[in-house]
Enzyme design. Structure first.
Site, PDB file in Angstrom:
ATOM      1  N   SER A 261       0.830  -1.194   0.000  1.00  9.79           N
ATOM      2  CA  SER A 261       0.000   0.000   0.000  1.00  9.79           C
ATOM      3  C   SER A 261       0.872   1.254   0.000  1.00  9.79           C
ATOM      4  CB  SER A 261      -0.923   0.013   1.216  1.00  9.79           C
ATOM      5  OG  SER A 261      -0.209   0.474   2.334  1.00  9.79           O
ATOM      6  N   LYS A 262       0.219   2.381  -0.230  1.00  8.93           N
ATOM      7  CA  LYS A 262       0.959   3.641  -0.276  1.00  8.93           C
ATOM      8  C   LYS A 262       1.636   3.924   1.066  1.00  8.93           C
ATOM      9  CE  LYS A 262      -1.686   5.650  -3.956  1.00  8.93           C
ATOM     10  NZ  LYS A 262      -2.320   6.797  -4.562  1.00  8.93           N
ATOM     11  N   ARG A 263       1.034   3.430   2.139  1.00  9.82           N
ATOM     12  CA  ARG A 263       1.593   3.703   3.461  1.00  9.82           C
ATOM     13  C   ARG A 263       2.765   2.779   3.819  1.00  9.82           C
ATOM     14  NH1 ARG A 263      -3.378   4.494   3.053  1.00  9.82           N
ATOM     15  NH2 ARG A 263      -3.801   2.273   3.222  1.00  9.82           N
ATOM     16  N   ASP A 264       2.921   1.693   3.055  1.00  9.98           N
ATOM     17  CA  ASP A 264       3.978   0.732   3.380  1.00  9.98           C
ATOM     18  C   ASP A 264       5.373   1.324   3.237  1.00  9.98           C
ATOM     19  OD1 ASP A 264       2.282  -1.248   4.093  1.00  9.98           O
ATOM     20  OD2 ASP A 264       2.234  -2.201   2.127  1.00  9.98           O
TER      21      ASP A 264
END
Ligand code: GLU
Length: 500
Positions: A261-264
């Site tokens: 994900s973008k937050r990873d």
């Protein structure tokens, strides 16, 4: 076969993440493999999610990756405009067309009404779906009489246009990567095709544009697989031949479970975007591969292999080689696990493949103020390249070339320095001559050590400490050659004066 035309169709809702970048890359590779066209279309019908600067970011990222589109909002082309927000007139004509068929109807239900119904279903523990079972009970041109509809239209009651999903049909679909599968239309809902403001939604605009732009292959992320049934039916409704579809596997988190994900990026400490992106609203900066020091060739190479393996499992391939070999049938069905170690390995390989001159240009761009001339910098690069994973490593691991140590690592001093070391180094430095190179220095050290009856390490280690400030770096004679006679002797006398 008709001309191969492939489009990458991102929505400008933020920076391109790795999955999107890989979709663009596969689109490009497939187009080039088949001597076709690679089209960039900006799908900006969802104005609520529009992010300022995202389109420019996407374009720049593709250019950095070396996969410049043949047609795009920036480059134009025969099927423009390439921004959906500029294609309203084209859509209007097809909206009128689909309303004449039995595949669409108008619906007056307000968002509030639908929310209320949704809550009622939830209270019963059920999920509401606007579909073949519920549509006749709702407020639309299927449930109301012609007079009621006419009256609402006369009174300018806002409406949307919905797709009338056929009942009890089994759709036999085929995906190039996943093969054949079927979908029962009763599991699909009546998606909104045209919003209250007259603009089509993603589904409708997407198939209109693919038709209008003569797209032969739709290659996109797995998250769009559930929409394939609807899209195929939309082509049927319009009387058009559908393109071929290929849905790409997900890119998975490093541990192998779940979509990356973008937050990873922040969580695992690696970039998930091609280039830095600063959110125009929050000002938050998300790091990119480019600025982190990944070379575009390495980035594209490792990205391509996340989900595809070339015939002989070769790993290092240029964009041209990949385009020559690319085969959608060899794209894996299962998700591809992201690995930072692998990304770094590729970068290291690509740095080794660069000439010293090419690295010089990269370093000068990164560090415009380096206090050495090009000749010296070339020598430093030559010496330091081998161990560099990033261009920045050449500078970071070679800082001592640019400035003399201002302190000496304590542990190293303990290890390399004893009472008589200062006088030994001082004496050694008197043997040095202004004309010196790595070879001559090496023999000097050997001769000196032999003469003094010392092990090589007794000379080499303190020398290294004097020159570098710690016991790291390439071979001492190589360092001395680059530093030159004056700087070397200056550093030796600094060390003998300052280390006690
Ligand atoms: N606009 C969609 C997206 O953002 C495109 C999906 C497709 O390629 O059909 O991913």
């Amino acid at each position: 076969m008709s001309r191969v035309r492939v489009r990458f169709a991102p929505s400008p809702t933020g920076p391109l993440h790795l999955g999107g970048a890989r979709t663009a890359l596969y689109d490009y590779l497939f187009a080039k493999k088949n001597d076709g066209d690679f089209v960039l279309r900006i799908e900006d019908t969802d104005t609520a999610r529009f992010v300022e600067g995202a389109e420019e970011y996407i374009m720049e990222s593709l250019e950095w990756m070396g996969i410049t589109p043949d047609e795009s909002p920036k480059h134009g082309g025969p099927y423009g405009p390439y921004r959906q927000s500029e294609r309203r007139e084209i859509y209007d004509q097809y909206t009128a067309q689909i309303l004449k068929t039995d595949y669409a109807y108008i619906a007056f239900d307000t968002p509030e009404e639908l929310d209320e119904i949704r809550s009622k279903y939830e209270e019963k523990g059920e999920i509401f779906s606007y579909n073949y079972m519920t549509r006749n009970l709702l407020s639309n041109s299927l449930s109301l009489s012609d007079e009621q509809v006419a009256e609402k239209l006369q009174n300018k009651v806002p409406y949307v246009i919905r797709f009338k999903m056929p009942v009890d049909r089994i759709l036999n679909l085929e995906d190039i990567i996943r093969g054949k599968f079927s979908v029962n239309t009763n599991t699909l809902d009546d998606k909104v095709l045209v919003k209250q403001d007259g603009m089509p939604t993603y589904h409708f605009a997407n198939i209109i544009d693919d038709y209008e732009m003569k797209i032969s292959h739709v290659i996109r992320g797995e998250e769009w697989l559930p929409s394939m049934g609807l899209h195929v039916l939309l082509y049927e409704a319009m009387g058009w031949e559908a393109p071929q579809f290929a849905h790409l596997p997900l890119i998975l988190k490093p541990e192998g479970k779940g979509k990356l994900s973008k937050r990873d990026g922040a969580k695992f400490g690696f970039p998930v975007f091609p280039m830095n992106f600063t959110d125009p609203v929050t000002g938050e900066m998300s790091p990119g591969y480019k600025e982190a020091g990944y070379l575009p060739g390495a980035f594209v190479n490792f990205l391509a292999l996340l989900g595809w393996s070339p015939a002989d499992n070769k790993e290092i391939l240029s964009l041209e080689e990949m385009a020559a070999e690319f085969d959608l049938h060899k794209v894996h069905k299962a998700g591809a696990r992201f690995s930072k170690e692998k990304a770094d390995w590729f970068n290291q390989q690509y740095i080794q493949m660069k000439t010293d001159e090419e690295m010089l240009a990269i370093l000068k761009e990164l560090y415009p103020e380096l206090p050495v001339n090009d000749d010296k910098l070339l020598k430093i690069i030559h010496l330091m390249k081998e161990r560099a994973v990033f261009p920045q490593d050449i500078y970071e691991n070679g800082k001592f070339f640019f400035s003399a140590p201002d302190q000496y690592d304590e542990k190293a001093v303990k290890k390399a320095w004893s009472d008589y070391t200062g006088s030994i180094l001082h004496e050694f430095s008197t043997h040095l001559q202004p004309e010196m190179n790595s070879e001559s220095i090496k023999s000097k050290i050997q001769e000196f050590a032999a003469e003094k009856n010392l092990g090589m390490g007794k000379v080499m280690m303190p020398l290294r400490l004097a020159l570098v400030g710690e016991l790291k770096g390439p071979d001492v004679p190589d360092i001395m050659e680059i530093l030159g006679f004056e700087e070397t002797t200056r550093r030796i006398s600094n060390a003998t004066n300052n280390i006690s």
